[in-house]
Design a protein around this motif. Structure first.
Motif, PDB file in Angstrom:
ATOM      1  N   VAL A 106      -8.803  -4.080  -6.498  1.00  0.00           N
ATOM      2  CA  VAL A 106      -7.552  -4.350  -5.780  1.00  0.00           C
ATOM      3  C   VAL A 106      -6.593  -5.054  -6.736  1.00  0.00           C
ATOM      4  N   GLN A 107      -5.355  -4.580  -6.804  1.00  0.00           N
ATOM      5  CA  GLN A 107      -4.313  -5.222  -7.603  1.00  0.00           C
ATOM      6  C   GLN A 107      -3.617  -6.249  -6.707  1.00  0.00           C
ATOM      7  N   ILE A 108      -3.607  -7.515  -7.145  1.00  0.00           N
ATOM      8  CA  ILE A 108      -3.068  -8.578  -6.301  1.00  0.00           C
ATOM      9  C   ILE A 108      -1.946  -9.304  -7.032  1.00  0.00           C
ATOM     10  N   TRP A 109      -0.812  -9.469  -6.337  1.00  0.00           N
ATOM     11  CA  TRP A 109       0.352 -10.163  -6.866  1.00  0.00           C
ATOM     12  C   TRP A 109       0.613 -11.433  -6.060  1.00  0.00           C
ATOM     13  N   SER A 110       1.183 -12.432  -6.706  1.00  0.00           N
ATOM     14  CA  SER A 110       1.712 -13.599  -6.021  1.00  0.00           C
ATOM     15  C   SER A 110       3.178 -13.736  -6.393  1.00  0.00           C
ATOM     16  N   HIS A 111       4.055 -13.705  -5.390  1.00  0.00           N
ATOM     17  CA  HIS A 111       5.500 -13.748  -5.615  1.00  0.00           C
ATOM     18  C   HIS A 111       6.097 -15.027  -5.026  1.00  0.00           C
ATOM     19  N   ASP A 112       7.233 -15.427  -5.577  1.00  0.00           N
ATOM     20  CA  ASP A 112       7.961 -16.538  -4.980  1.00  0.00           C
ATOM     21  C   ASP A 112       8.632 -16.085  -3.693  1.00  0.00           C
ATOM     22  N   ASN A 113       9.320 -14.952  -3.744  1.00  0.00           N
ATOM     23  CA  ASN A 113       9.946 -14.387  -2.551  1.00  0.00           C
ATOM     24  C   ASN A 113      10.152 -12.893  -2.757  1.00  0.00           C
ATOM     25  N   ILE A 114      10.774 -12.261  -1.808  1.00  0.00           N
ATOM     26  CA  ILE A 114      10.888 -10.804  -1.805  1.00  0.00           C
ATOM     27  C   ILE A 114      11.753 -10.285  -2.960  1.00  0.00           C
ATOM     28  N   THR A 115      12.613 -11.145  -3.517  1.00  0.00           N
ATOM     29  CA  THR A 115      13.496 -10.703  -4.597  1.00  0.00           C
ATOM     30  C   THR A 115      12.817 -10.736  -5.959  1.00  0.00           C
ATOM     31  N   SER A 116      11.601 -11.327  -6.041  1.00  0.00           N
ATOM     32  CA  SER A 116      10.956 -11.490  -7.348  1.00  0.00           C
ATOM     33  C   SER A 116       9.825 -10.494  -7.578  1.00  0.00           C
ATOM     34  N   LEU A 117       9.784  -9.427  -6.803  1.00  0.00           N
ATOM     35  CA  LEU A 117       8.671  -8.485  -6.888  1.00  0.00           C
ATOM     36  C   LEU A 117       8.492  -7.912  -8.288  1.00  0.00           C
ATOM     37  N   GLU A 118       9.597  -7.598  -8.941  1.00  0.00           N
ATOM     38  CA  GLU A 118       9.508  -6.955 -10.252  1.00  0.00           C
ATOM     39  C   GLU A 118       9.205  -7.950 -11.379  1.00  0.00           C
ATOM     40  N   GLN A 119       9.419  -9.229 -11.137  1.00  0.00           N
ATOM     41  CA  GLN A 119       9.182 -10.232 -12.183  1.00  0.00           C
ATOM     42  C   GLN A 119       7.763 -10.811 -12.152  1.00  0.00           C
ATOM     43  N   SER A 120       7.036 -10.607 -11.056  1.00  0.00           N
ATOM     44  CA  SER A 120       5.724 -11.227 -10.889  1.00  0.00           C
ATOM     45  C   SER A 120       4.645 -10.482 -11.653  1.00  0.00           C
ATOM     46  N   GLU A 121       3.585 -11.207 -12.017  1.00  0.00           N
ATOM     47  CA  GLU A 121       2.432 -10.606 -12.677  1.00  0.00           C
ATOM     48  C   GLU A 121       1.284 -10.462 -11.685  1.00  0.00           C
ATOM     49  N   SER A 122       0.408  -9.502 -11.945  1.00  0.00           N
ATOM     50  CA  SER A 122      -0.698  -9.232 -11.022  1.00  0.00           C
ATOM     51  C   SER A 122      -2.033  -9.468 -11.702  1.00  0.00           C
ATOM     52  N   ILE A 123      -3.071  -9.439 -10.905  1.00  0.00           N
ATOM     53  CA  ILE A 123      -4.436  -9.539 -11.403  1.00  0.00           C
ATOM     54  C   ILE A 123      -5.266  -8.443 -10.728  1.00  0.00           C
ATOM     55  N   LEU A 124      -6.118  -7.779 -11.487  1.00  0.00           N
ATOM     56  CA  LEU A 124      -6.981  -6.726 -10.953  1.00  0.00           C
ATOM     57  C   LEU A 124      -8.337  -7.344 -10.622  1.00  0.00           C
ATOM     58  N   VAL A 125      -8.754  -7.236  -9.366  1.00  0.00           N
ATOM     59  CA  VAL A 125      -9.960  -7.916  -8.887  1.00  0.00           C
ATOM     60  C   VAL A 125     -10.940  -6.884  -8.334  1.00  0.00           C
ATOM     61  N   PRO A 126     -12.213  -6.960  -8.701  1.00  0.00           N
ATOM     62  CA  PRO A 126     -13.200  -6.045  -8.115  1.00  0.00           C
ATOM     63  C   PRO A 126     -13.219  -6.157  -6.595  1.00  0.00           C
ATOM     64  N   ARG A 127     -13.363  -5.019  -5.926  1.00  0.00           N
ATOM     65  CA  ARG A 127     -13.333  -5.009  -4.468  1.00  0.00           C
ATOM     66  C   ARG A 127     -14.377  -5.943  -3.868  1.00  0.00           C
ATOM     67  N   GLY A 128     -15.552  -6.051  -4.498  1.00  0.00           N
ATOM     68  CA  GLY A 128     -16.619  -6.881  -3.962  1.00  0.00           C
ATOM     69  C   GLY A 128     -16.305  -8.361  -3.945  1.00  0.00           C
ATOM     70  N   LEU A 129     -15.286  -8.793  -4.699  1.00  0.00           N
ATOM     71  CA  LEU A 129     -14.850 -10.183  -4.669  1.00  0.00           C
ATOM     72  C   LEU A 129     -13.685 -10.404  -3.719  1.00  0.00           C
ATOM     73  N   VAL A 130     -13.068  -9.317  -3.280  1.00  0.00           N
ATOM     74  CA  VAL A 130     -11.945  -9.402  -2.358  1.00  0.00           C
ATOM     75  C   VAL A 130     -12.412  -9.239  -0.910  1.00  0.00           C
ATOM     76  N   VAL A 131     -13.213  -8.228  -0.655  1.00  0.00           N
ATOM     77  CA  VAL A 131     -13.750  -7.977   0.685  1.00  0.00           C
ATOM     78  C   VAL A 131     -15.201  -8.447   0.685  1.00  0.00           C
ATOM     79  N   VAL A 132     -15.479  -9.531   1.428  1.00  0.00           N
ATOM     80  CA  VAL A 132     -16.728 -10.261   1.257  1.00  0.00           C
ATOM     81  C   VAL A 132     -17.475 -10.431   2.580  1.00  0.00           C
ATOM     82  N   GLY A 133     -18.806 -10.253   2.530  1.00  0.00           N
ATOM     83  CA  GLY A 133     -19.669 -10.585   3.659  1.00  0.00           C
ATOM     84  C   GLY A 133     -19.710  -9.521   4.735  1.00  0.00           C
TER      85      GLY A 133
END
Length: 348
Positions: A106-133
């Motif tokens: 899963v590609q996950i981004w953290s943004h300040d607000n809706i206008t900063s979508l293109e400036q934010s950086e993402s992290i690629l996380v294995p599905r097993g660490l995102v969807v758990v239990g």
């Protein structure tokens, strides 16, 4: 986004009963219906509250949509006050990109607000660490520190419940039982403890009024034994979600029973050493950060805590045996975090 709670006997809930658990929400039904109608390998995008990512109410929804496909992107926002500029939407929202296909990351981004979508950086996380239990709760991992934290948590050998611990909610809803709340102690009442009775990691009777509860209703009373008290609510601005105090029954030895306010959670354990070990873990910075991965709520949810990964019973009891209650309640945060790091690893 359609954020509207419905009754369980509504037409929508009846039509989508396979995703109903507890209080249904219209956006959950919309997502489930969209997953059904979506073509294989096609993509849909939703702006929804973060609430679907954890909790029992959305367990059936998560099970259904994840059987249909996968999250491929998650977009979170650091500040809920300005996600959509001046619209005053204060809900904690996420943008979910869902694909009707099984994917492994899963590609996950953290943004300040809706206008900063293109400036934010993402992290690629294995599905097993995102969807758990078994409940398929979704962890919001937006940086390398949180990724390391998720890996640490997944590697823990037990769960809170399996380690001989259980969190419960305080027994007395005071505004519904005003006739039982009293100001002065007597042979016919017991102390009732509140979140504002915390004094650091200790518990003290601090109120000038409403500190006692009549014994008339046995169902509102509990044994006077040691507990970990946890504040059920915090504010977004507070530095911790998991705020703990150790309730030492010996300090209130004249009482056979006590009561707890509903804005307080309490933890029971099968032994005092186990409870002391659990207190150290729950009071640590890393456990607080772990909980924040799971929940964006300011309410500490006992269902979520009881299912979280946790050190095993033997390790907790061995750790707890090393310390007196007095030593535990007077420890600095730095000392607690160092003990946690030494015994159970991770970063703080």
């Amino acid at each position: 986004m359609i954020n509207k709670k419905l009754s369980r006997d509504s037409l929508e809930a009846d039509a989508m009963n396979f995703v109903v658990h507890g209080a249904p929400n219209l956006y959950g039904f919309f997502w489930a219906k969209s997953a059904i109608e979506l073509r294989q390998n096609a993509t849909s995008v939703f702006i929804v509250p973060r609430s679907w990512m954890s909790g029992a109410y959305f367990e059936r929804l998560r099970a259904f949509v994840f059987a249909q496909g996968s999250i491929v992107e998650l977009h979170a926002f650091d500040n809920r006050n300005n996600v959509f500029g001046s619209t005053k939407v204060l809900q904690e929202l996420v943008i979910v990109v869902f694909k009707k296909k099984r994917v492994d990351s899963v590609q996950i981004w953290s943004h300040d607000n809706i206008t900063s979508l293109e400036q934010s950086e993402s992290i690629l996380v294995p599905r097993g660490l995102v969807v758990v239990g078994d409940e398929q709760r979704v962890y919001l991992i937006t940086n390398a520190h949180q990724l390391a934290l998720a890996k640490w948590a997944v590697a823990l050998p037990s769960t809170f419940l399996d380690s001989g611990l259980k969190m419960k909610t305080g027994l007395t809803v005071c505004f519904r039982n005003r006739d039982l709340v009293e100001d002065e102690p007597s042979a016919n009442n017991v102390p009732i403890f509140y979140a504002d009775d915390f004094y650091g990691h200790e518990i003290r009777l601090k109120r000038e009024s409403s500190q006692y509860l009549s014994k008339k209703r046995a169902g509102l009373l509990q044994d006077n034994v040691d507990y970990i008290f946890v504040k059920r609510f915090s504010t977004k601005e507070e530095s911790r979600r998991i705020q703990t105090a150790y309730y030492e029954a010996e300090r209130f030895s004249d009482e056979k029973q006590i009561s707890t306010d509903n804005k307080l959670n309490f933890v029971v354990a099968s032994s005092s050493d186990l409870l002391k070990g659990a207190f150290l873990v729950m009071s640590s910075t890393i456990f607080d950060e772990y909980y924040r991965l799971l929940s964006g709520n300011t309410q500490v949810n006992l269902t979520e805590i009881n299912s979280m990964k946790f050190p095993d019973k033997h390790s907790l009891a061995t750790l707890g045996k090393k310390y007196t209650i007095s030593e535990l309640t007077r420890m600095t945060q730095e000392r607690i975090d160092q003990i946690m790091l030494t015994n159970f690893g991770g970063e703080s």
